[in-house]
Design a protein around this motif. Structure first.
Motif, PDB file in Angstrom:
ATOM      1  N   TYR A  16       0.832  -1.208   0.000  1.00 22.53           N
ATOM      2  CA  TYR A  16       0.000   0.000   0.000  1.00 22.53           C
ATOM      3  C   TYR A  16       0.867   1.258   0.000  1.00 22.53           C
ATOM      4  O   TYR A  16       0.645   2.182  -0.779  1.00 22.53           O
ATOM      5  CB  TYR A  16      -0.918  -0.013   1.226  1.00 22.53           C
ATOM      6  N   ARG A  43       1.390   4.094  -3.235  1.00 17.62           N
ATOM      7  CA  ARG A  43       1.066   5.518  -3.096  1.00 17.62           C
ATOM      8  C   ARG A  43       2.145   6.391  -3.709  1.00 17.62           C
ATOM      9  O   ARG A  43       1.886   7.524  -4.092  1.00 17.62           O
ATOM     10  CB  ARG A  43       0.882   5.868  -1.617  1.00 17.62           C
ATOM     11  N   ARG A  84      -7.456   1.777  -5.318  1.00 18.31           N
ATOM     12  CA  ARG A  84      -8.882   1.988  -5.052  1.00 18.31           C
ATOM     13  C   ARG A  84      -9.116   3.282  -4.281  1.00 18.31           C
ATOM     14  O   ARG A  84     -10.156   3.897  -4.401  1.00 18.31           O
ATOM     15  CB  ARG A  84      -9.465   0.822  -4.251  1.00 18.31           C
ATOM     16  N   ARG A  85      -8.139   3.681  -3.485  1.00 16.68           N
ATOM     17  CA  ARG A  85      -8.256   4.919  -2.718  1.00 16.68           C
ATOM     18  C   ARG A  85      -7.631   6.083  -3.469  1.00 16.68           C
ATOM     19  O   ARG A  85      -7.313   7.116  -2.893  1.00 16.68           O
ATOM     20  CB  ARG A  85      -7.606   4.756  -1.357  1.00 16.68           C
ATOM     21  N   HIS A 108      -4.636   6.383  -4.894  1.00 18.92           N
ATOM     22  CA  HIS A 108      -3.217   6.644  -4.656  1.00 18.92           C
ATOM     23  C   HIS A 108      -2.395   5.834  -5.642  1.00 18.92           C
ATOM     24  O   HIS A 108      -1.471   5.154  -5.266  1.00 18.92           O
ATOM     25  CB  HIS A 108      -2.815   6.256  -3.225  1.00 18.92           C
TER      26      HIS A 108
END
Length: 145
Positions: A52, A56, A132-133, A135
């Motif tokens: 993750y 980003r 999905r967020r 980033h």
């Protein structure tokens, strides 16, 4: 790149160390308490976190997750030490002891492969969560958020 003394760490290794060192004490505790029942839950969680974080920044989440899993999963190999010490104590012919050592080392390789594959998949999942967020590492010039 991050400079630590004479070493230069890429962002991939920096986030792999973050995820791997997060999982390392928990894996060591599990290996110490019960070497025959080691779960890799924290290794997977550390790999998801590493994937993750690197995604980003636009990096490769699969490679980062794999590296984090190998760092965090090293204590799972401690159980092999007990097996290697047990082989010479069993009264068998030398060729049988050599086969036993070979099987133990092959099992260690399979354990590392399982840790590496689970870490790579978990890192990829962490990268997917980052995408999905929104980033994904690249900014979208046409979006109005």
């Amino acid at each position: 790149m991050v400079r630590i003394g004479p070493l230069q760490l890429t962002e991939t290794w920096k986030y792999a160390f973050i995820g791997g060192l997060l999982a390392l004490p928990f894996t060591a505790l599990e290996a110490w308490r019960s070497p025959e029942n080691i779960t890799l839950g924290m290794v997977v969680l550390g790999s998801v976190l590493a994937g993750y974080l690197i995604k980003r920044r636009g990096g490769n989440s699969t490679a980062t997750g794999l590296r984090a899993a190998l760092i965090g999963g090293v204590p799972s190999l401690w159980a092999l030490g007990e097996l290697l010490w047990a082989v010479p104590n069993i009264p068998n012919p030398p060729w049988f002891q050599a086969v036993g050592v070979g099987m133990i080392l092959a099992f260690g390789g399979v354990m590392l492969a399982i840790v590496a594959v689970s870490g790579a998949l978990a890192g990829r999942f962490g990268g997917w969560l980052a995408e999905r967020r929104d980033h994904g590492g690249a900014t979208n010039a046409g979006s109005s958020m």
